[in-house]
Design a protein around this motif. Sequence first.
Motif, short mmCIF file in Angstrom:
data_model
loop_
_atom_site.label_atom_id
_atom_site.label_comp_id
_atom_site.label_asym_id
_atom_site.label_seq_id
_atom_site.Cartn_x
_atom_site.Cartn_y
_atom_site.Cartn_z
N VAL A 101 6.18 3.05 -0.65
CA VAL A 101 5.25 1.92 -0.62
C VAL A 101 5.68 0.99 0.51
CG1 VAL A 101 4.35 -0.09 -1.87
CG2 VAL A 101 4.74 2.07 -3.08
N SER A 102 4.74 0.58 1.35
CA SER A 102 5.05 -0.39 2.40
C SER A 102 4.34 -1.70 2.09
CB SER A 102 4.64 0.13 3.77
OG SER A 102 5.49 1.20 4.14
N CYS A 103 4.81 -2.76 2.70
CA CYS A 103 4.28 -4.08 2.39
C CYS A 103 4.24 -4.94 3.65
CB CYS A 103 5.15 -4.72 1.32
SG CYS A 103 4.54 -6.32 0.72
N LEU A 104 3.18 -5.68 3.80
CA LEU A 104 3.01 -6.58 4.93
C LEU A 104 2.79 -8.00 4.41
CD1 LEU A 104 2.54 -6.55 8.14
CD2 LEU A 104 0.11 -6.78 7.54
N ILE A 105 3.54 -8.93 4.99
CA ILE A 105 3.39 -10.34 4.60
C ILE A 105 2.90 -11.11 5.81
CG2 ILE A 105 4.57 -12.38 3.71
CD1 ILE A 105 6.62 -10.37 2.45
N GLN A 106 1.73 -11.71 5.67
CA GLN A 106 1.12 -12.43 6.78
C GLN A 106 1.14 -13.93 6.51
OE1 GLN A 106 -2.28 -9.77 6.18
NE2 GLN A 106 -2.34 -9.50 8.42
N ASN A 107 1.24 -14.70 7.60
CA ASN A 107 1.21 -16.17 7.53
C ASN A 107 2.39 -16.78 6.81
OD1 ASN A 107 -1.20 -16.27 8.92
ND2 ASN A 107 -2.43 -16.16 7.05
N TYR A 124 0.86 -1.19 0.00
CA TYR A 124 0.00 0.00 0.00
C TYR A 124 0.89 1.24 0.00
CZ TYR A 124 1.25 -0.24 4.93
OH TYR A 124 1.97 -0.31 6.09
N VAL A 125 0.25 2.37 -0.33
CA VAL A 125 1.01 3.63 -0.35
C VAL A 125 1.02 4.21 1.05
CG1 VAL A 125 1.03 6.00 -1.19
CG2 VAL A 125 0.67 4.10 -2.77
N ALA A 135 2.89 1.40 -8.37
CA ALA A 135 3.99 0.57 -7.87
C ALA A 135 3.51 -0.48 -6.86
CB ALA A 135 5.08 1.44 -7.24
N VAL A 136 2.32 -0.27 -6.32
CA VAL A 136 1.82 -1.20 -5.30
C VAL A 136 1.79 -2.64 -5.79
CG1 VAL A 136 -0.28 -1.83 -4.01
CG2 VAL A 136 0.63 0.51 -3.86
#
Lengths: 359, 359, 359, 359
Positions: free
Chosen positions: C210-216, C155-156, C335-336
Motif C-alpha cells: 500500500v502506498s500513501c500520498l500526503i498533500q498540502n 492506495y494499493v 488496509a488502505v
Amino acid sequence: MPGSTYGQVFRITTYGESHGKGIGVVIDGCPAGIPITEEDIAIDLDRRRPGQSAIVTQRKESDTPHIMSGVFEDFTTGTPINIFIPNEDQRSKDYGHIKDAFRPSHADFTYQEKYGIRDYRGGGRSSARETAARVAAGVIAKKLLSHYGVIITAYVDQVGHISIPEENYPLSFATIEENPVRCPHPETAAKMEAFIKEVRKDGDTVGGVVSCLIQNCPIGLGEPVFDRLHADLGKAMLSINAVKGFQYGSGFRSARMRGSEHNDLFDNIDGKIVTRTNNSGGIQGGISNGMEIYFSVAFKPVATIVMAQESVDKDGNAALVEGKGRHDPCVVPRAVPIVEAMAALTLADHLLRARLAKV
Amino acid sequence: MPGSTYGQVFRITTYGESHGKGIGVVIDGCPAGIPITEEDIAIDLDRRRPGQSAIVTQRKESDTPHIMSGVFEDFTTGTPINIFIPNEDQRSKDYGHIKDAFRPSHADFTYQEKYGIRDYRGGGRSSARETAARVAAGVIAKKLLSHYGVIITAYVDQVGHISIPEENYPLSFATIEENPVRCPHPETAAKMEAFIKEVRKDGDTVGGVVSCLIQNCPIGLGEPVFDRLHADLGKAMLSINAVKGFQYGSGFRSARMRGSEHNDLFDNIDGKIVTRTNNSGGIQGGISNGMEIYFSVAFKPVATIVMAQESVDKDGNAALVEGKGRHDPCVVPRAVPIVEAMAALTLADHLLRARLAKV
Amino acid sequence: MPGSTYGQVFRITTYGESHGKGIGVVIDGCPAGIPITEEDIAIDLDRRRPGQSAIVTQRKESDTPHIMSGVFEDFTTGTPINIFIPNEDQRSKDYGHIKDAFRPSHADFTYQEKYGIRDYRGGGRSSARETAARVAAGVIAKKLLSHYGVIITAYVDQVGHISIPEENYPLSFATIEENPVRCPHPETAAKMEAFIKEVRKDGDTVGGVVSCLIQNCPIGLGEPVFDRLHADLGKAMLSINAVKGFQYGSGFRSARMRGSEHNDLFDNIDGKIVTRTNNSGGIQGGISNGMEIYFSVAFKPVATIVMAQESVDKDGNAALVEGKGRHDPCVVPRAVPIVEAMAALTLADHLLRARLAKV
Amino acid sequence: MPGSTYGQVFRITTYGESHGKGIGVVIDGCPAGIPITEEDIAIDLDRRRPGQSAIVTQRKESDTPHIMSGVFEDFTTGTPINIFIPNEDQRSKDYGHIKDAFRPSHADFTYQEKYGIRDYRGGGRSSARETAARVAAGVIAKKLLSHYGVIITAYVDQVGHISIPEENYPLSFATIEENPVRCPHPETAAKMEAFIKEVRKDGDTVGGVVSCLIQNCPIGLGEPVFDRLHADLGKAMLSINAVKGFQYGSGFRSARMRGSEHNDLFDNIDGKIVTRTNNSGGIQGGISNGMEIYFSVAFKPVATIVMAQESVDKDGNAALVEGKGRHDPCVVPRAVPIVEAMAALTLADHLLRARLAKV
C-alpha cells in the motif's frame, strides 16, 4: 525506572550527585527564541547557593552554570538545553562514616534497599544539591513566562513556631531579598533569623513553610482530569527534598468551612469576569481562572543534626551516626528559589499545553 | 492536550461525562493473571454510589460496571481493560439554568474559557461522577496489591470542626463501614452524621478531611527525584474533585518541629530494620521504607448549595444561580473509596516500576 | 506494560478483542471544536469492513461506531472521546481448534509465552479487527487535518507480483474507490482482482504493497532527533498487522544512488521555496518541507490459509492446524483506510506538537 | 516539543550540536548494578569515529566519553547517567557559506522554518554527529543485554549497486571489523571499498544498506498493539540520519509471496518450540518468538558533495552552495555501530518492559 524527568512538553531531566563531577539538567521542549545567558541563570542560583549568609550551610560552592547546548547567540534554538554546574567543594571524606551506617530520616537506607548500591558521599543523588539543577532550568521557564507577564514570588511564611501575623496581609514583597530568611515582613524576619541562629547553636535544625504567589497567570492552564494545575503544582512541590505537605487556596482550612462562606462569587469588573473572593486560589476545576494563584509548602527540619544519633548499619548492627558535613539549620531560606523554580517549570509546561486546547 | 491519563506502567485513562451515555476507564499495562469479576468491582462502586445513605445525594444511579475487554474467563490477559458504567438517572433538564450562567466555585467558567464549548449538563466532564471510573480501576489495582499483602484503608478524619480526638489513636478500623460517615470512631461518627444533617437542613454544605493508612507496603517503591512516592500520592489526591491540600507523615506539623525530635531512629527488631518513630510516614527520600504510610487529604465544602447565589453569564451579565440538581451536603463519606482507589493506582504503578530498579 | 497507546498530544488508546463484546478507542488530547458525527466515522469503517466485496473475508460485521463521550451537540469538547464498535458475528466456536495449538505465523505462541494466558478466540487482541478502532480515530484526525487543507490518500500499489507500471505515474486517484482492490490504475486493478480470486480459490493468500500520498502538509511538522516525522510514520505503519517494511521518498532505491543525482535542489517558484525533485519525500531532517510526502508499506500474505499445516501445541506435541474461520485472501484492499488512518493520526499529533516550536 | 528522548523505561535524551561545546546523552531508567567504564564506551565510539580509515571523513575528533553522573565505583547506581563527548575539531568558519543559503537535501531549510533560528555551524543539531551520543548510550544497553546473552551484530550489506551475493549466506561475521567497510564478505568488501574511493574521487557520495542480526533474544519482548518490537526497531532506525527505509524478516519481498510459502511452521526441537523457517524475522504479533531477529536499513547518499549546487537563501534569492567541510563519501561503514546502538537501546527498553507482563 526513569524518575528524573518532569514536565510533558517543557520537559526537564536532572542528573548528578552531591559529590560527583557536578549536577545538571537537560531541558527538552523549550520553544525557540527565548533570550538566555549564563548570567541570567546565575542570579537564581546565587539565591539558592550555600554560603550566601550566616544562617545557611557554609559549604563552598560557586554554583557556576555552564550552558552546554541548545542556545545559539544568546537565544534558545528549540533543541535540548544542557546546563551543567560543576561540584567544587567535595569533602567526600566527611562522609566515610556513613558508608555503612544509615543516617536517621535520610534516604541512605531506602536507596541501599532499592538499588543494592549507592553513592554514599553526601547523600549522592538524594542530596538536595540536585535542586540547583531545577533552579537553573526554572530560570528559563521564568523567561518564557515573562513573555506572558506571569510573575512568581515565593517567600518564607513560617520558621518553627514563628509566622507572619495575620494583620500584615496582604504582604508587600519589596523586602523579601533584603533579609537572609526571605520573609517579606521585616520584624518577623528578624525573629526568624534569631531563632535559626539559636537552633544552630544547639546543633539542631528546624522546619518551616514557604508560600508562593503567582500573578497574571492566563486563564485556561491545567488539563483535567488528572493534570489539574494544582495537582501538578502539588507534585512539583512534593518532589522537593524535605517537603511534607502542600495546600492551595483555602487549603486545609477549607475542611472547616461551609459552602456558603467558601464559594467565590463571580463578578464583572470593567468587562473582566473575576471572583469577589479567592478561596479557589485562582484554580477552578483544575484550570486557572485568571485570579491570583497561591499555595503553601511545609518543610520538615533538616535531618542532619550535630548530635550523635543511634542507628544501624547494613547488616543491622547498632551504629552511632554523628553529624559531620556542613548543613543548614533551616532549609526554607534557600528553598524559596527552588519553590519558585518548580512553580515556573509547572506553569511553563501548562502554558504550552494550553495552546492545544482548541482547534 | 491529554490530561485524562494517570500512571506510567499501570496506566488508566478515564472518559465520560455526568449526563452523557456513561463514564468509564481503560486500564493499559495491567499485568496478566489477576482474577477479576464485575461483582468485585461493584463492591467499591457501591461505597461511592449516590443514594447509599441518608447523608449523601439522592441521585439514583446503580453504577453497574461492565467489563468490555481485557478479561478472559475471569482473569486479566495483559491487554487493555475497558470498564464502562452507564449513566441512568440523567435529569439533564435540571441543568438548563446553568447553560449560560457560571455556578460559583464550579468549573463552568474555566471550561468555557479553555475549550470554547462545554457540556453544561451536570458539569459534564468536570463532574465528580468521573471518579466512579477511578474507583472501578482502583479495584483491579487493589487486587494486584493484595498479591503482595498491601492493605489500604481510608476513613473520615474530620467533618467541619469535628475531628477524632487525639486520645483515640491508634484507631481501630473495624467500624468504618458501620456508619454512613465512614469514621472509625463511633462517637465521633455520630456527631459528624448529626452535623451533616444539620448542614443539609440549612441548604448548605461542609468540608472535611479523609486520612489513609497503607500497611505492608514493600520497601523500595518510589522513583527519585520527581516521581517520589509521596509526590505521586499527592498528585493523585489533588486530582480528586474538591481537594485543597495533602500532607503525609508529620505533614504541616513538621514545620514547627526540630530535627532532634523529628528524626526517626533506625532499629533492628528481630532482624528487620525498622524506625522507632514514624514521622517519615513510611517514605524516605521518596522511597517506601517498609513502615506504615499515612497521609491526609483536605476537601473543601461542595460548591452546589440550595441558596441562590449571585453570578454572571457568558456575556458578563449579572445572573442568579440557584442550586437545583441533587448534591451531597458533605463529600467525604463518598470520597473514602476514591482516596483508596487513587492510592491503590499509585502504589500499583510504583510496585511495577520498582521491578526495574536492579539489573 | 502499556503498548496500546499511540501519539503524544493527539493520543489514542485502543481496546478490545476479536470475539469479545467489541473493540474501541479513547482519544485524549483532541482539540475542542471539531465537528464529528457517527455517520462521518462510519464512512471509513465501511471501507475497512469485512464483507464489503467479493475479494475480502465474508465475516458479517456492520461495524457501527458509537460515540460514548467527548462530543456534545456534534462538536468535540476537548475531553476524551470514546468510540465503541460492538462485535456482532462472533462465531467463537470456529476457534476451538486453536485453543491449544499454535497457528503458524500468528501471534498465538508469543501471546501465550508473554502473558501465560490468551483469549484464543479469533486471535483475541492480536486480531486485525483491532484496526477498526484506529480507523474510527483516524476519521477525527482527518477532520482536524482538513482544517489545514491536508489531504491523505492511500492506495494499493502491488498485489503479489502485479504492480502499477511505471509509465502510469503520476497517478490519478479518481478511480481508487471504484474497484474492490483500491488500485488507482483500472487495468492493473482488474489484474489484481483476478489474481486475488485465483489465490482464494487455491485456499491460499498473497501479500502486497500500500502506498500513501500526503498533500498540502504544512512546513515544520516533525520533532528531531527521535520523533522525526518519517520515523513516527514508519512506526505507525509497522504497528499495523502484517506489515513487514516501510520506505519513504526514494526509499530502498536510494541505496543505489549517488548524492549528485539524489539531492533535491531548492528553487523559488512564485515566492515559495520548493525543491525541483522530491527524493526527500517531503521530509528533510525529519521535518516536513512543504512538498508532497509519500511512502510505501509492505504487507505479508495473511497467515490463515485453508490448507492444513503442521504445528505444535502448548506442550510441544505435534498438532495439525486447519484454516477455519473466515479470512481475507489478500489484506491490502482493506488496509488502505488503515494506512490512511495511521498517517492521519501521526500528522494530527505532529501538527499540534509543531504549535510549540516557537515562543 | 520534546523529540530528543527515546525509550519508555530505559530512556535516553541526547543533547548537543555539531560545533558547540560537545554532544552527550542522559540515560534515565538504567537499572543499578551494570559494570561500565569510559573505556567500554570508547570502543564503540571508535567504530563510529571520523578519521578511522581512508574511506570516511577526515574530521579530527577523538570522541572521548566522559561519564558525568550515575556511575559509582564502575557500576551503575540506578540514577541518571550523563555521558559527555566534547567537540574538538570545530572549524566553524567552514560553514560561513551556509549561514544564509540552504544546502540541498539537508535540514537547513526545515530547521529555519520550524524554529525561526538555527545553529548553522555544521548543521548544528541536525548533524549526524548527534549519533555519537546514541552509540555511547548503546554501549550501556549492550551491557544490560549481555546479562541475558543477547548478541547484536550489524554489518554493511550493500553499497551503491554492490551487494553480498546470495550464495554466501549464512554469513560468517568473523571478518566484519577487518575491513574498513564493515562488510562480512571479504571479496565484496574489497569491491565496496574500491567503489567508495572512486565515488569520493568524483567529489560525490553513494548510499547503502546496513543489516542487523540479533541472536539469543528472549521470547516475549514487544508490547502490542502499537509498541510492537519491530515497530520500535523501525522507528529507532528511521530516526538515524539519512535512513529512508526499514524492513524486517521477509520485508518487501513478502509482498510477492503466498501464505503457503511464507508461513513459518512450528516445530519441537529437543523440547524447545521453534519455527522451521524464519520469514517472521523472529517476531510474531509484535513479540519476539525466540528465533533470530533480522532487519535491513536503507541509507541515502550523503547530501554534502564537493560539486557546486544551485539553491536559494532565506529570502528566496538564488545562491550557489559549494561542498566545503569534511564529509563521508558513504555513510554506511560508520553507521554500523549506530544501527547496533539503536537496536540495543530498543531491546534494552523492551527487555525491561517485558518484566511487567505477568503478575
